[in-house]
Design a protein around this motif. Structure first.
Motif, PDB file in Angstrom:
ATOM      1  N   ASP A 116      36.080  29.100  12.210  1.00 50.01           N
ATOM      2  CA  ASP A 116      35.450  31.074  12.498  1.00 50.01           C
ATOM      3  C   ASP A 116      36.223  31.351  11.210  1.00 50.01           C
ATOM      4  O   ASP A 116      37.920  31.860  11.429  1.00 50.01           O
ATOM      5  N   HIS A 120      35.288  33.968   9.111  1.00 49.02           N
ATOM      6  CA  HIS A 120      35.722  35.458   9.429  1.00 49.02           C
ATOM      7  C   HIS A 120      34.871  36.038   8.132  1.00 49.02           C
ATOM      8  O   HIS A 120      35.867  36.578   7.744  1.00 49.02           O
ATOM      9  N   ASP A 170      31.216  31.489  13.293  1.00 46.82           N
ATOM     10  CA  ASP A 170      31.640  32.959  13.199  1.00 46.82           C
ATOM     11  C   ASP A 170      32.043  32.770  11.634  1.00 46.82           C
ATOM     12  O   ASP A 170      33.169  32.740  10.744  1.00 46.82           O
ATOM     13  N   HIS A 173      29.509  26.625  19.754  1.00 46.39           N
ATOM     14  CA  HIS A 173      30.308  27.673  18.876  1.00 46.39           C
ATOM     15  C   HIS A 173      31.361  28.091  20.278  1.00 46.39           C
ATOM     16  O   HIS A 173      32.825  27.942  20.123  1.00 46.39           O
ATOM     17  N   HIS A 198      35.384  29.472  18.670  1.00 51.34           N
ATOM     18  CA  HIS A 198      35.271  30.762  18.799  1.00 51.34           C
ATOM     19  C   HIS A 198      36.562  31.476  19.973  1.00 51.34           C
ATOM     20  O   HIS A 198      37.107  32.774  19.488  1.00 51.34           O
ATOM     21  N   HIS A 234      39.920  30.505  18.610  1.00 52.54           N
ATOM     22  CA  HIS A 234      40.978  30.643  17.492  1.00 52.54           C
ATOM     23  C   HIS A 234      42.641  29.998  17.592  1.00 52.54           C
ATOM     24  O   HIS A 234      43.413  30.442  17.383  1.00 52.54           O
TER      25      HIS A 234
HETATM   26 FE   LIG Z   1      35.371  33.717  15.916  1.00 54.24          FE
END
Ligand SMILES: [Fe+2]
Ligand SMILES: [Fe+2]
Length: 272
Positions: free
Chosen positions: A8, A10, A50, A154, A194, A196
């Motif tokens: 993740d 991002h 992500d 994920h 997903h 975190h």
């Molecule tokens: Fe995420």
């Protein structure tokens, strides 16, 4: 054999903060540096989705630059924030990525096998595994029943008790995946992103686990209607270490500046 899992990141385009708050690029740089400082170097890195925040080409280009210092193979998964076609275009040299269809694949990492599933649903935050993908997984596992295998996807295939995340969890295929994993005991671990956060649960006769994010973490609040929010708790990554005699052993490594290491002993014994 060391398989590092990060999750993740991002990533946004240079100069943009995620949610107006988080410098996700700087966070990924700190994680990459921490991976490079491991006393036993990673043999491979897997990123459980992500990858970027809005699926934009300029975000994937930025991600590519941030990952460039890693000199080992990096395996990418799509999360709900990703855009599979933009991901493929930016990482066209990642030969394990199939050119069309679901972004799933199997790769050999020496003594371990990594199978990545694609739980991404276009335009949705939740995930799903359809019958075709589960059939592909069953055949792929049947091809190498003796090789210890890590399955990555994920969306975790279990309820985490973080209500707002479970409502955008794996809505389809979780029970079928669990039954399938139970039929293939070479599956050492099911690894996910997903959430975190670091979360584990028994799953299909093995262990399923999520990985913290490289930047922001989802707040720990198990009240079903708890607000959807994040905090800048310390990021961390997983170190999945394999030896033939130990099997797969998974560690959690925080990312940050910490005092130490200090010796437990001086030259004469325990320090008083
Ligand atoms: Fe995420
Ligand atoms: Fe996600």
């Amino acid at each position: 054999m060391i398989l590092v899992q990060i999750s993740d990141p991002h990533i946004r385009q240079p100069g943009k903060l995620a949610y107006g708050q988080v410098d996700t690029a700087a966070a990924l740089q700190r994680t990459v540096a921490a991976i490079q400082r491991l006393p036993q170097p990673a043999n491979a890195v897997v990123i459980t989705g992500d990858l970027v925040d809005f699926g934009r080409p300029e975000e994937y280009a930025h991600l590519r630059r941030l990952l460039a210092p890693l000199s080992v193979p990096v395996y990418l998964l799509a999360g709900n924030h990703d855009e599979p076609m933009a991901l493929r275009a930016a990482f066209a040299d990642h030969a394990y990525l199939p050119p069309t269809g679901p972004l799933h694949y199997a790769v050999d990492l020496g003594p371990l096998r990594l199978i990545a599933l694609d739980s991404h649903q276009p335009g949705c935050s939740h995930g799903a595994l359809d019958a075709a993908q589960l059939t592909w997984l069953e055949q792929t596992l049947a091809d190498a029943p003796e090789v210890p295998t890590v399955i990555a996807l994920h969306h975790p295939p279990f309820e985490t008790l973080i209500g707002h995340m479970d409502r955008i969890g794996l809505r389809e295929g979780a029970a079928a995946l669990e039954a399938l994993v139970r039929r293939h005991p070479q599956v050492e671990r099911v690894i996910c992103g997903h959430l975190h956060r670091a979360i584990e649960r028994r799953f299909g006769g093995t262990l399923a686990a999520t990985c913290p994010g490289t930047s922001h973490q989802v707040c720990l609040d198990l009240a079903p209607q708890a607000a959807s929010c994040f905090a800048l708790e310390p990021p961390a990554f997983r170190v999945h270490a394999w030896t033939a005699h130990s099997g797969l052993v998974t560690h959690l490594m925080p990312v940050g500046e910490f005092a130490g290491p200090f010796p437990f002993h001086d030259a004469h014994g325990l320090i008083d």
